[in-house]
Motif scaffolding. Structure first.
Motif, PDB file in Angstrom:
ATOM      1  N   GLU A 203      27.287  57.564 -51.628  1.00 63.01           N
ATOM      2  CA  GLU A 203      27.873  57.212 -52.931  1.00 63.01           C
ATOM      3  C   GLU A 203      29.195  57.948 -53.135  1.00 63.01           C
ATOM      4  OE1 GLU A 203      24.720  58.607 -52.722  1.00 63.01           O
ATOM      5  OE2 GLU A 203      23.698  56.668 -52.656  1.00 63.01           O
ATOM      6  N   ASN A 204      29.185  59.240 -52.824  1.00 64.58           N
ATOM      7  CA  ASN A 204      30.404  60.032 -53.027  1.00 64.58           C
ATOM      8  C   ASN A 204      31.525  59.557 -52.108  1.00 64.58           C
ATOM      9  OD1 ASN A 204      29.350  61.581 -55.056  1.00 64.58           O
ATOM     10  ND2 ASN A 204      28.833  63.335 -53.755  1.00 64.58           N
ATOM     11  N   LEU A 205      31.174  59.228 -50.877  1.00 61.72           N
ATOM     12  CA  LEU A 205      32.213  58.785 -49.937  1.00 61.72           C
ATOM     13  C   LEU A 205      32.859  57.484 -50.427  1.00 61.72           C
ATOM     14  CD1 LEU A 205      30.482  59.732 -46.550  1.00 61.72           C
ATOM     15  CD2 LEU A 205      32.510  60.799 -47.570  1.00 61.72           C
ATOM     16  N   ALA A 206      32.023  56.598 -50.979  1.00 59.46           N
ATOM     17  CA  ALA A 206      32.557  55.348 -51.533  1.00 59.46           C
ATOM     18  C   ALA A 206      33.449  55.637 -52.734  1.00 59.46           C
ATOM     19  CB  ALA A 206      31.404  54.418 -51.932  1.00 59.46           C
ATOM     20  N   PHE A 207      32.996  56.563 -53.576  1.00 56.78           N
ATOM     21  CA  PHE A 207      33.770  56.959 -54.759  1.00 56.78           C
ATOM     22  C   PHE A 207      35.121  57.546 -54.340  1.00 56.78           C
ATOM     23  CE2 PHE A 207      34.629  60.853 -57.401  1.00 56.78           C
ATOM     24  CZ  PHE A 207      35.164  60.206 -58.507  1.00 56.78           C
ATOM     25  N   ILE A 208      35.091  58.447 -53.366  1.00 53.32           N
ATOM     26  CA  ILE A 208      36.326  59.111 -52.915  1.00 53.32           C
ATOM     27  C   ILE A 208      37.320  58.067 -52.401  1.00 53.32           C
ATOM     28  CG2 ILE A 208      37.263  60.658 -51.130  1.00 53.32           C
ATOM     29  CD1 ILE A 208      34.592  62.289 -51.447  1.00 53.32           C
ATOM     30  N   GLU A 209      36.793  57.140 -51.625  1.00 55.21           N
ATOM     31  CA  GLU A 209      37.635  56.088 -51.058  1.00 55.21           C
ATOM     32  C   GLU A 209      38.327  55.289 -52.160  1.00 55.21           C
ATOM     33  OE1 GLU A 209      37.224  54.928 -47.569  1.00 55.21           O
ATOM     34  OE2 GLU A 209      38.289  53.013 -47.697  1.00 55.21           O
TER      35      GLU A 209
ATOM     36  N   ALA B 145      41.518  68.764 -54.577  1.00 56.51           N
ATOM     37  CA  ALA B 145      40.454  69.552 -53.941  1.00 56.51           C
ATOM     38  C   ALA B 145      39.084  69.240 -54.532  1.00 56.51           C
ATOM     39  CB  ALA B 145      40.761  71.037 -54.075  1.00 56.51           C
ATOM     40  N   ALA B 146      39.056  68.695 -55.764  1.00 52.22           N
ATOM     41  CA  ALA B 146      37.771  68.374 -56.385  1.00 52.22           C
ATOM     42  C   ALA B 146      37.016  67.335 -55.556  1.00 52.22           C
ATOM     43  CB  ALA B 146      37.989  67.878 -57.810  1.00 52.22           C
ATOM     44  N   LEU B 147      37.748  66.426 -54.921  1.00 50.59           N
ATOM     45  CA  LEU B 147      37.095  65.411 -54.082  1.00 50.59           C
ATOM     46  C   LEU B 147      36.518  66.048 -52.823  1.00 50.59           C
ATOM     47  CD1 LEU B 147      39.590  62.381 -54.247  1.00 50.59           C
ATOM     48  CD2 LEU B 147      37.523  62.771 -55.603  1.00 50.59           C
ATOM     49  N   ASP B 148      37.259  66.994 -52.248  1.00 52.26           N
ATOM     50  CA  ASP B 148      36.784  67.654 -51.020  1.00 52.26           C
ATOM     51  C   ASP B 148      35.499  68.437 -51.269  1.00 52.26           C
ATOM     52  OD1 ASP B 148      39.173  66.686 -50.040  1.00 52.26           O
ATOM     53  OD2 ASP B 148      40.249  68.584 -50.356  1.00 52.26           O
ATOM     54  N   ALA B 149      35.331  68.899 -52.504  1.00 48.26           N
ATOM     55  CA  ALA B 149      34.170  69.743 -52.808  1.00 48.26           C
ATOM     56  C   ALA B 149      32.896  68.926 -53.013  1.00 48.26           C
ATOM     57  CB  ALA B 149      34.468  70.579 -54.050  1.00 48.26           C
ATOM     58  N   LEU B 150      33.020  67.603 -53.119  1.00 50.55           N
ATOM     59  CA  LEU B 150      31.818  66.780 -53.373  1.00 50.55           C
ATOM     60  C   LEU B 150      30.940  66.722 -52.124  1.00 50.55           C
ATOM     61  CD1 LEU B 150      33.426  63.741 -55.253  1.00 50.55           C
ATOM     62  CD2 LEU B 150      32.004  65.546 -56.244  1.00 50.55           C
TER      63      LEU B 150
ATOM     64  N   GLY C  39      27.126  57.469 -65.876  1.00 50.27           N
ATOM     65  CA  GLY C  39      26.567  58.749 -65.417  1.00 50.27           C
ATOM     66  C   GLY C  39      27.480  59.938 -65.682  1.00 50.27           C
ATOM     67  N   MET C  40      27.286  60.982 -64.899  1.00 54.54           N
ATOM     68  CA  MET C  40      28.012  62.244 -65.085  1.00 54.54           C
ATOM     69  C   MET C  40      29.174  62.394 -64.106  1.00 54.54           C
ATOM     70  SD  MET C  40      26.429  63.273 -67.614  1.00 54.54           S
ATOM     71  CE  MET C  40      26.598  65.010 -68.013  1.00 54.54           C
ATOM     72  N   GLN C  41      29.523  61.303 -63.428  1.00 52.99           N
ATOM     73  CA  GLN C  41      30.599  61.385 -62.437  1.00 52.99           C
ATOM     74  C   GLN C  41      31.903  61.917 -63.046  1.00 52.99           C
ATOM     75  OE1 GLN C  41      32.623  57.749 -61.147  1.00 52.99           O
ATOM     76  NE2 GLN C  41      31.603  58.006 -59.167  1.00 52.99           N
ATOM     77  N   PHE C  42      32.155  61.606 -64.322  1.00 54.90           N
ATOM     78  CA  PHE C  42      33.413  62.036 -64.960  1.00 54.90           C
ATOM     79  C   PHE C  42      33.559  63.552 -65.010  1.00 54.90           C
ATOM     80  CE2 PHE C  42      32.256  63.542 -69.260  1.00 54.90           C
ATOM     81  CZ  PHE C  42      30.893  63.234 -69.249  1.00 54.90           C
ATOM     82  N   LYS C  43      32.442  64.263 -64.806  1.00 57.38           N
ATOM     83  CA  LYS C  43      32.504  65.736 -64.819  1.00 57.38           C
ATOM     84  C   LYS C  43      33.294  66.293 -63.629  1.00 57.38           C
ATOM     85  CE  LYS C  43      29.782  66.618 -68.467  1.00 57.38           C
ATOM     86  NZ  LYS C  43      30.205  67.360 -69.662  1.00 57.38           N
ATOM     87  N   VAL C  44      33.604  65.420 -62.651  1.00 57.76           N
ATOM     88  CA  VAL C  44      34.484  65.855 -61.561  1.00 57.76           C
ATOM     89  C   VAL C  44      35.846  66.254 -62.126  1.00 57.76           C
ATOM     90  CG1 VAL C  44      35.679  65.091 -59.443  1.00 57.76           C
ATOM     91  CG2 VAL C  44      33.311  64.428 -59.848  1.00 57.76           C
ATOM     92  N   TRP C  45      36.276  65.584 -63.208  1.00 55.36           N
ATOM     93  CA  TRP C  45      37.608  65.834 -63.786  1.00 55.36           C
ATOM     94  C   TRP C  45      37.527  66.553 -65.136  1.00 55.36           C
ATOM     95  CZ3 TRP C  45      39.734  65.012 -59.493  1.00 55.36           C
ATOM     96  CH2 TRP C  45      39.434  63.898 -58.710  1.00 55.36           C
ATOM     97  N   ALA C  46      36.438  66.375 -65.844  1.00 54.75           N
ATOM     98  CA  ALA C  46      36.261  67.031 -67.159  1.00 54.75           C
ATOM     99  C   ALA C  46      35.195  68.102 -66.951  1.00 54.75           C
ATOM    100  CB  ALA C  46      35.821  66.011 -68.202  1.00 54.75           C
TER     101      ALA C  46
END
Ligand SMILES: [Mn+2]
Length: 492
Positions: free
Chosen positions: A433-439, A423-428, A377-384
């Motif tokens: 799904e996001n909480l699992a990803f952050i963890e 801070a990119a994680l805090d903005a999600l 998916g597009m999850q990598f756009k958190v960093w790119a």
């Protein structure tokens, strides 16, 4: 009588010389060809008007350095305020009319010489140059179909006929409104005032025509672009020589911009971005106020405006001269993404092919690092976080026609980047799904935190393929470490 005869003889001798100064060289020939192509697209029922940019206030009675409107500069080469170009493709002889400001001894004492009509004709290749006080009377007589004495009453007859038959067009550069309550820009307001008073024409936006023209660089523009990017490349190498632990970001910026000015560049194409450590993750960081520390990365995004054309180059390198393993991990992904993007930059492909090729490598690389858990998916756009390609030219993010396939003469960047910001994680949004990803990624974010890497070059597509105009700036890890380990005086 005798004397005036002699004057007449001198004038006759001067006339052919004057005519020669009007087509002064390859630049003027190119400007003429640009206007001719614009007029071909505008059609014979139209009049197009292009205004110079207004001066911009820096503070109180001090202005910013003057920046000409890119489209007017593209069509005339005139870098002066109070200039208007009027194109009338239907006129039999005088299809191009340039208006420049009148001489003013007092203003010129303070602010310097203004081009006379003769000088403006020589600089632009436009043969008919009038002064600004003739502009409104010219427009009024044209739109009221009275004939235009300043260029000959018959010249504007074709446009007058088009007006009479209700098929005339007025083309100006219209700004896209952001909201319906926004007032139109000055060109739109001018067009509105004409519409209030005259009939038989409709207003069109000249923007798409200019965007289409500017997207394909002429051979002359390609020469200027190469030179512009060569200056910026020298500047990047000077910046690399100036970077070291304990130095300040502004020292690198000064080293870079020194090269611009020493090589006759007009200015920067955009404010230099010189970000060390955590600042490398700020896309448009402009303060350049931090002291660099050993072990950090420095991200430098900078390019000169040379003769109205700017490239766009970014390099990221270790302040101490060697990449740490963590920095190397990220750098290798970004570089591989850029390589994939370069392979996709072929005539006939869409620009989106470059984006897709880069994205695929960025995503796979980030999955491998553990910073991304979703491999499709597009999850990598958190960093790119940003697009990887845009046109370059008169503007650093240059105009072009969306969806047009890549073709020879197009110039663009390829610039993948990865920026690890906690801070990119805090903005999600806090979805399950996001909480699992952050963890899952939190420990990896700690590991890669504050690493920001972008690699950007300026490319020109030619008949023989894609050419990296900024390829002389060290780019691979080996090239960068070799350059930074060479004693300063020997690095060239
Ligand atoms: Mn760019």
């Amino acid at each position: 009588m005798r004397k005036s005869l002699r004057t007449a003889a001198v004038l006759i001798c001067l006339l052919p010389a004057l005519a020669r100064t009007v087509a002064a060289g390859p630049y003027q020939d190119d400007l003429k060809a640009r206007r001719a192509r614009a007029m071909e697209k505008l059609g014979t029922d139209s009049v197009a008007i292009f205004w110079s940019a207004p001066p911009r206030v820096y503070s109180l009675d001090v202005n910013y350095e003057y920046r000409q409107d890119s489209n007017l500069l593209y069509l005339t080469g005139i870098d002066q305020e109070d200039t208007v170009l009027l194109l009338m493709p239907g006129n039999p002889a005088k299809k191009e009319i340039l208006f420049v400001r009148e001489a003013d001894a007092r203003r010129e004492h303070w602010n310097g010489h203004s081009l006379t009509p003769k000088e403006a004709a020589a600089a632009s290749g436009v043969e008919t140059v009038l002064t600004m006080n003739q502009f409104e009377p010219f427009v009024i007589s044209t739109f009221s179909r009275q004939g235009t004495p300043s260029i000959g009453a018959d010249e504007t007859r074709a446009f007058g006929d088009a007006l009479a038959q209700g098929r005339a067009t007025l083309a100006v550069l219209l700004d896209a409104p952001r909201t319906l309550s926004d007032a139109p820009g000055p060109a739109g307001q001018f067009a509105g005032r004409l519409r209030d008073r005259f009939f038989g024409f409709h207003v069109v936006d000249a923007g798409p025509i200019l965007a289409e023209l500017r997207q394909i660089k002429t051979p002359y523009e390609q020469t200027v672009l190469r030179k512009s990017v060569a200056i910026s490349s020298d500047a990047h190498r000077a910046g690399m020589r100036a970077a070291a632990p304990g130095k300040w970001e502004y020292e690198v910026e000064a080293a870079i911009e020194d090269v611009y000015l020493r090589n006759g560049a007009m200015s920067w194409g955009y404010p230099s971005i010189v970000g060390s450590g955590p600042n490398a993750t700020i896309l448009h960081y402009q303060k350049s106020g931090r002291q660099m520390q050993a072990g950090e990365l420095l991200l430098v995004d900078a390019a000169a405006n040379y003769q109205g054309i700017t490239g766009d180059i970014t390099r990221t390198y270790p302040v101490s001269g060697r990449f740490s393993p963590v920095q190397r991990d990220v750098y290798e992904i970004v570089l591989a993404a850029q390589e994939a993007g370069i392979k996709a930059a072929r005539a006939g492909n869409q620009a989106s092919a470059i984006q897709n090729a880069c994205d695929e490598v960025l995503r796979a690389g980030l999955v491998k690092l553990g910073l991304v858990t979703d491999a499709t998916g597009m999850q990598f756009k958190v960093w790119a976080t940003h697009g990887v390609t845009h046109w370059i030219g008169m503007d650093v993010h240059d105009v072009g026609v969306r969806g047009k396939a890549l073709a020879p003469g197009m110039a663009f960047t390829i610039e993948p980047g990865i920026y690890v910001r906690e801070a990119a994680l805090d903005a999600l949004p806090k979805t399950p799904e996001n909480l699992a990803f952050i963890e899952r990624v939190r420990p990896l974010v700690q590991k890669y935190k504050d690493v920001g890497v972008r690699v950007e070059d300026s490319f020109l597509l030619t008949e023989t393929g894609v050419e990296n105009l900024s390829g002389s700036v060290p780019r691979t890890i080996a090239e960068i470490e070799r350059f930074l380990s060479t004693p300063s005086t020997a690095r060239r």
